[in-house]
Scaffold this motif. Structure first.
Motif, short mmCIF file in Angstrom:
data_model
loop_
_atom_site.label_atom_id
_atom_site.label_comp_id
_atom_site.label_asym_id
_atom_site.label_seq_id
_atom_site.Cartn_x
_atom_site.Cartn_y
_atom_site.Cartn_z
N ASP A 57 0.87 -1.17 0.00
CA ASP A 57 0.00 0.00 0.00
C ASP A 57 0.91 1.21 0.00
N LEU A 58 1.09 1.81 -1.17
CA LEU A 58 1.90 3.02 -1.30
C LEU A 58 0.97 4.19 -1.01
N GLY A 59 0.96 4.60 0.24
CA GLY A 59 0.02 5.62 0.67
C GLY A 59 0.57 7.03 0.56
N THR A 60 -0.33 7.98 0.61
CA THR A 60 0.06 9.39 0.54
C THR A 60 0.81 9.80 1.80
N TYR B 66 10.46 15.41 1.64
CA TYR B 66 9.30 15.34 0.75
C TYR B 66 8.25 14.41 1.36
N THR B 67 7.04 14.93 1.49
CA THR B 67 5.90 14.14 1.96
C THR B 67 4.75 14.38 0.97
N SER B 68 3.78 13.48 0.97
CA SER B 68 2.60 13.60 0.11
C SER B 68 2.94 13.74 -1.37
N VAL B 69 4.08 13.21 -1.77
CA VAL B 69 4.53 13.35 -3.15
C VAL B 69 3.73 12.45 -4.10
N LYS B 70 3.08 11.45 -3.55
CA LYS B 70 2.25 10.58 -4.38
C LYS B 70 1.23 11.39 -5.17
N ARG B 71 0.79 12.49 -4.59
CA ARG B 71 -0.19 13.37 -5.25
C ARG B 71 0.35 13.95 -6.55
N CYS B 72 1.66 14.02 -6.69
CA CYS B 72 2.29 14.66 -7.85
C CYS B 72 2.63 13.67 -8.96
N THR C 1 -1.40 -1.10 -4.35
CA THR C 1 -2.68 -0.40 -4.37
C THR C 1 -2.48 1.05 -4.80
N VAL C 2 -3.47 1.54 -5.53
CA VAL C 2 -3.49 2.94 -5.98
C VAL C 2 -4.89 3.49 -5.74
N PRO C 3 -5.01 4.80 -5.58
CA PRO C 3 -6.35 5.38 -5.43
C PRO C 3 -7.22 5.11 -6.66
N ALA C 4 -8.50 4.98 -6.45
CA ALA C 4 -9.43 4.71 -7.56
C ALA C 4 -9.43 5.86 -8.57
N TYR C 5 -9.13 7.07 -8.12
CA TYR C 5 -9.15 8.22 -9.03
C TYR C 5 -7.89 8.33 -9.89
N PHE C 6 -6.87 7.50 -9.64
CA PHE C 6 -5.64 7.58 -10.44
C PHE C 6 -5.97 7.32 -11.91
N ASN D 184 -7.00 -0.98 -7.40
CA ASN D 184 -7.64 0.19 -6.80
C ASN D 184 -7.87 -0.07 -5.31
N GLU D 185 -7.66 0.95 -4.49
CA GLU D 185 -7.80 0.80 -3.04
C GLU D 185 -9.18 0.30 -2.62
N PRO D 186 -10.27 0.81 -3.20
CA PRO D 186 -11.58 0.27 -2.80
C PRO D 186 -11.73 -1.21 -3.16
N THR D 187 -11.15 -1.61 -4.27
CA THR D 187 -11.20 -3.02 -4.67
C THR D 187 -10.41 -3.86 -3.68
#
Length: 178
Positions: free
Chosen positions: A7-10, A66-72, A139-144, A168-171
Protein backbone atom coordinates in the motif's frame (compact mmCIF):
# COMPACT_ATOMS: atom_id res chain seq x y z
CA UNK A 1 8.96 -17.16 -3.40
CA UNK A 2 6.05 -15.26 -1.89
CA UNK A 3 4.35 -12.34 -3.57
CA UNK A 4 3.75 -9.22 -1.52
CA UNK A 5 1.15 -6.48 -1.34
CA UNK A 6 2.22 -2.88 -1.01
CA UNK A 7 0.00 0.00 0.00
CA UNK A 8 1.90 3.02 -1.30
CA UNK A 9 0.02 5.62 0.67
CA UNK A 10 0.06 9.39 0.54
CA UNK A 11 0.99 9.73 4.22
CA UNK A 12 1.92 6.16 5.24
CA UNK A 13 2.82 2.99 3.37
CA UNK A 14 3.10 -0.65 4.33
CA UNK A 15 3.89 -4.10 2.97
CA UNK A 16 2.02 -7.34 3.64
CA UNK A 17 2.15 -10.99 2.65
CA UNK A 18 -0.19 -13.96 2.92
CA UNK A 19 1.33 -16.66 5.14
CA UNK A 20 -0.55 -19.84 6.02
CA UNK A 21 -3.70 -18.38 4.50
CA UNK A 22 -3.60 -15.21 6.61
CA UNK A 23 -2.58 -11.71 5.55
CA UNK A 24 0.17 -10.29 7.72
CA UNK A 25 1.66 -6.82 7.72
CA UNK A 26 5.43 -6.98 7.82
CA UNK A 27 7.05 -5.01 10.63
CA UNK A 28 10.24 -3.00 10.83
CA UNK A 29 12.88 -3.51 13.53
CA UNK A 30 10.79 -1.40 15.94
CA UNK A 31 7.65 -3.54 15.38
CA UNK A 32 5.92 -0.88 13.27
CA UNK A 33 3.92 -1.83 10.19
CA UNK A 34 3.44 1.72 8.95
CA UNK A 35 6.21 3.58 7.18
CA UNK A 36 5.72 7.34 6.80
CA UNK A 37 5.74 8.17 3.09
CA UNK A 38 8.53 10.68 3.57
CA UNK A 39 11.95 10.98 1.95
CA UNK A 40 14.64 13.48 2.95
CA UNK A 41 17.56 14.63 0.87
CA UNK A 42 20.33 16.41 2.71
CA UNK A 43 23.34 18.11 1.10
CA UNK A 44 25.27 16.06 -1.44
CA UNK A 45 27.15 13.14 0.03
CA UNK A 46 24.72 12.66 2.90
CA UNK A 47 22.62 9.50 3.05
CA UNK A 48 18.97 9.69 2.03
CA UNK A 49 16.52 9.32 4.94
CA UNK A 50 13.25 7.44 4.45
CA UNK A 51 10.26 7.11 6.76
CA UNK A 52 10.57 8.03 10.43
CA UNK A 53 14.13 9.43 10.16
CA UNK A 54 12.98 11.67 7.29
CA UNK A 55 10.07 13.00 9.36
CA UNK A 56 12.28 13.51 12.41
CA UNK A 57 14.68 15.64 10.35
CA UNK A 58 11.95 17.58 8.52
CA UNK A 59 12.36 20.79 10.51
CA UNK A 60 16.13 20.84 10.32
CA UNK A 61 17.85 23.23 7.92
CA UNK A 62 20.07 22.14 5.06
CA UNK A 63 17.87 19.55 3.41
CA UNK A 64 14.43 18.91 2.01
CA UNK A 65 11.91 16.38 3.30
CA UNK A 66 9.30 15.34 0.75
CA UNK A 67 5.90 14.14 1.96
CA UNK A 68 2.60 13.60 0.11
CA UNK A 69 4.53 13.35 -3.15
CA UNK A 70 2.25 10.58 -4.38
CA UNK A 71 -0.19 13.37 -5.25
CA UNK A 72 2.29 14.66 -7.85
CA UNK A 73 2.91 11.40 -9.67
CA UNK A 74 1.82 11.32 -13.30
CA UNK A 75 0.96 15.01 -13.32
CA UNK A 76 2.67 17.98 -14.94
CA UNK A 77 4.29 21.00 -13.32
CA UNK A 78 1.31 23.30 -13.90
CA UNK A 79 -1.02 20.83 -12.19
CA UNK A 80 1.12 20.59 -9.04
CA UNK A 81 2.46 24.13 -8.73
CA UNK A 82 0.01 25.17 -5.99
CA UNK A 83 0.59 21.99 -3.97
CA UNK A 84 4.36 22.32 -4.40
CA UNK A 85 4.23 25.89 -3.10
CA UNK A 86 2.05 24.79 -0.18
CA UNK A 87 4.64 22.18 0.86
CA UNK A 88 7.59 24.50 0.13
CA UNK A 89 8.95 22.38 -2.73
CA UNK A 90 10.91 24.19 -5.40
CA UNK A 91 9.79 23.19 -8.89
CA UNK A 92 12.41 23.08 -11.62
CA UNK A 93 11.26 25.18 -14.55
CA UNK A 94 11.76 24.24 -18.16
CA UNK A 95 10.01 20.87 -18.43
CA UNK A 96 6.26 21.40 -18.60
CA UNK A 97 5.50 17.67 -18.94
CA UNK A 98 7.44 16.26 -15.99
CA UNK A 99 7.44 17.45 -12.40
CA UNK A 100 10.95 17.95 -11.07
CA UNK A 101 11.80 19.27 -7.64
CA UNK A 102 15.05 20.97 -6.67
CA UNK A 103 16.52 20.12 -3.31
CA UNK A 104 19.90 21.81 -2.98
CA UNK A 105 21.92 20.81 -6.05
CA UNK A 106 19.74 17.78 -6.68
CA UNK A 107 16.80 17.49 -9.07
CA UNK A 108 14.36 14.65 -8.45
CA UNK A 109 10.97 13.53 -9.71
CA UNK A 110 8.01 12.28 -7.66
CA UNK A 111 8.49 8.87 -9.30
CA UNK A 112 12.08 8.69 -8.04
CA UNK A 113 11.05 9.81 -4.55
CA UNK A 114 8.37 7.12 -4.35
CA UNK A 115 10.83 4.52 -5.63
CA UNK A 116 12.84 5.01 -2.40
CA UNK A 117 9.75 4.20 -0.32
CA UNK A 118 8.99 1.14 -2.45
CA UNK A 119 12.61 -0.02 -2.26
CA UNK A 120 12.58 0.18 1.55
CA UNK A 121 9.29 -1.74 1.78
CA UNK A 122 10.62 -4.40 -0.58
CA UNK A 123 13.78 -4.70 1.53
CA UNK A 124 11.62 -5.10 4.64
CA UNK A 125 9.75 -7.94 2.93
CA UNK A 126 13.00 -9.59 1.89
CA UNK A 127 14.31 -9.37 5.46
CA UNK A 128 11.10 -10.74 7.00
CA UNK A 129 10.64 -13.53 4.46
CA UNK A 130 14.34 -14.52 4.31
CA UNK A 131 14.15 -14.42 0.50
CA UNK A 132 13.48 -12.04 -2.32
CA UNK A 133 9.73 -11.61 -2.87
CA UNK A 134 8.38 -12.75 -6.22
CA UNK A 135 6.30 -9.80 -7.30
CA UNK A 136 4.06 -7.15 -5.83
CA UNK A 137 0.47 -6.04 -6.04
CA UNK A 138 0.42 -2.31 -5.36
CA UNK A 139 -2.68 -0.40 -4.37
CA UNK A 140 -3.49 2.94 -5.98
CA UNK A 141 -6.35 5.38 -5.43
CA UNK A 142 -9.43 4.71 -7.56
CA UNK A 143 -9.15 8.22 -9.03
CA UNK A 144 -5.64 7.58 -10.44
CA UNK A 145 -5.67 8.01 -14.20
CA UNK A 146 -3.48 6.12 -16.69
CA UNK A 147 -0.54 8.51 -16.29
CA UNK A 148 -0.60 8.21 -12.50
CA UNK A 149 -0.86 4.42 -12.70
CA UNK A 150 2.07 4.34 -15.12
CA UNK A 151 4.08 6.59 -12.79
CA UNK A 152 3.46 4.07 -10.00
CA UNK A 153 4.70 1.25 -12.26
CA UNK A 154 7.76 3.35 -13.14
CA UNK A 155 8.55 3.93 -9.45
CA UNK A 156 8.36 0.17 -8.85
CA UNK A 157 10.58 -0.52 -11.87
CA UNK A 158 13.20 1.91 -10.54
CA UNK A 159 12.98 0.08 -7.18
CA UNK A 160 13.54 -3.23 -9.04
CA UNK A 161 10.10 -4.58 -8.12
CA UNK A 162 8.05 -6.68 -10.49
CA UNK A 163 4.51 -5.30 -10.50
CA UNK A 164 2.01 -8.12 -10.79
CA UNK A 165 -0.95 -5.79 -10.69
CA UNK A 166 -2.09 -2.34 -9.66
CA UNK A 167 -5.24 -2.64 -7.59
CA UNK A 168 -7.64 0.19 -6.80
CA UNK A 169 -7.80 0.80 -3.04
CA UNK A 170 -11.58 0.27 -2.80
CA UNK A 171 -11.20 -3.02 -4.67
CA UNK A 172 -8.42 -4.08 -2.30
CA UNK A 173 -10.65 -3.29 0.67
CA UNK A 174 -13.51 -5.32 -0.82
CA UNK A 175 -11.18 -8.28 -1.48
CA UNK A 176 -9.80 -8.08 2.06
CA UNK A 177 -13.23 -8.11 3.65
CA UNK A 178 -15.01 -10.29 1.07
Amino acid sequence: MANIGIDLGTTHSLVAVVLDGKARCLLDDDDRALLPSAVRFDPEGSPISIGYPALDAAGQPGGTTYTSVKRCMGRNAAEVSEEAALFGYELVSGDARTVRFRGGQREITPVEINSYILRLLHARAEECLFCRPGGAVITVPAYFDDAQRQATRDAARIANIEVLRLLNEPTAAAVAYG
